[in-house]
Design a protein around this motif. Structure first.
Motif: not given
Length: 372
Positions: A158-178
């Motif tokens: 829902p946001s880049e701020a939340t997306g960064r937290l999701f990516c850390r939790a999923m050990n995933t690169d931030e460029d995969k956020m939408a």
């Protein structure tokens, strides 16, 4: 022994999957997979309905089944995973709303896209790789064996701020956020007065009483402390309604004069309630989106931070709406609410356009199914 069996299980899954990989991917096939509940979530339903309405040619599949910790439950889920293998091998797009064993441990074809549409609008508490080797999390070794949160091509947030937290939790690169939000935002943003009236009438709640919806997060092996809160509130003025997490096996310490509801969804109650009480749940964000006063009852914060961990600390973000004791919580509820602070909190963690989230996400998924 348990980890050895896990390794063997993953190996067996990969062997069984090998013949499925010979099947042809169908360009219009989109499959939703979830083990969050026995029925499709509101997000999956809305997306499936939208895609079917706009693209009748879509070959849409919805596969939902909980993994229950019983012999029969595990046997049934093993059969379900075979059906998942067929879907993984033949789908152009696979949409998840949580960790899925087959999607993470099995190798995908190059033309298959896996979209992680996490089942929450927030990451208030830590999860996944953020909580490895903690009392509430998995061990690093188990995460490695089970390929936790691997193989995602995209993570919806829902946001880049939340997306960064999701990516850390999923050990995933931030460029995969939408940053697209979830379909539930469309529901939360609409106020259904008829639903509110229907709920009040069914439960016999007087019009002059304010409804406080208490939605606590899941606490493994613990009952929710409802009684202290119920006793601290002025019950002549407030109707307390409790919505326990779906995976709770026991009702918790809920007094008889408190409504413990399983008839309506939390989103339906957002239409009827006058305030939301929660703790580490995404309902804090969802209540803010609905424009309801949100209160954080954090009676176990010190222990929770130690055992689980927090990404977002309500005591820091919304100190005027947060309390540790029931008496403090009741006092805050009686006081004047700071809606400005709540809007700032909401806008930090939900920046996606809040109009037509379902349409935008459905179009995004459909385009993924058409791209080569």
């Amino acid at each position: 022994m348990k980890k050895t069996l896990m390794r063997m299980g993953v190996g067996v899954l990969r062997i069984i999957y090998a013949p499925f990989r010979l099947l042809k991917v169908k360009k219009n096939r989109i499959t939703f997979m979830s083990r969050q509940s026995e029925g499709a979530s509101i997000d999956v339903k809305m997306l499936a309905d939208r895609i079917r309405a706009e693209h009748p040619e879509a070959d849409l599949r919805v596969m939902v089944k909980m993994l229950k910790p019983t012999v029969g439950g595990m046997a049934g889920y093993c059969l379900h995973m075979i059906a998942q293998m067929h879907a993984l091998a033949t789908s152009r797009v696979v949409v998840l709303d949580g960790y899925c064993i087959t999607a993470c441990v099995l190798p995908h074809k190059p033309e298959t896209r896996v979209i992680q549409m996490w089942h929450s609008l927030a990451a208030i508490k830590k999860f996944g790789y953020q909580s490895l080797d903690t009392p509430a999390g998995h061990s690093s070794e188990v995460a490695e064996i089970m390929c936790m949160h691997r193989n995602y091509d995209c993570i919806i947030c829902p946001s880049e701020a939340t997306g960064r937290l999701f990516c850390r939790a999923m050990n995933t690169d931030e460029d995969k956020m939408a940053v697209l939000g979830l379909p539930r935002i469309d529901v939360i943003s609409r106020h259904d007065t008829q639903a509110a009236a229907r709920i009040r009438e069914e439960y016999g709640i007087r019009e002059d009483k304010k409804i406080l919806l208490y939605v606590p997060t899941f606490r493994k092996g613990e009952k929710v402390r409802v009684r202290e809160l119920a006793e601290a509130l002025d019950r002549s003025r407030y109707e307390l309604v409790v919505k326990l997490h779906p995976v709770y096996k026991e009702e918790g310490d809920v007094p008889e004069d408190v409504i413990s509801d399983d008839r309506y969804s939390s989103y339906e109650w957002l239409n009827a309630c006058d305030g939301v009480i929660t703790d580490y749940s995404a309902m804090g964000i969802e209540g803010a989106l609905a424009g309801r006063p949100v209160y954080f009852y954090l009676y176990d914060q010190e222990e929770y931070e130690k055992n689980v961990g927090l990404n977002i600390n309500p005591m820091t973000e919304l100190p005027g709406a947060s309390a540790v004791t029931a008496a403090e919580m009741a006092g805050i509820i009686e006081g004047e609410y700071d809606f400005g602070a709540l809007r700032e909190f909401r806008d930090r963690y939900v920046t996606a356009d809040r109009d037509n989230c379902t349409e935008r996400l459905a179009d995004f998924i459909w385009k993924k199914s058409r791209n080569s």
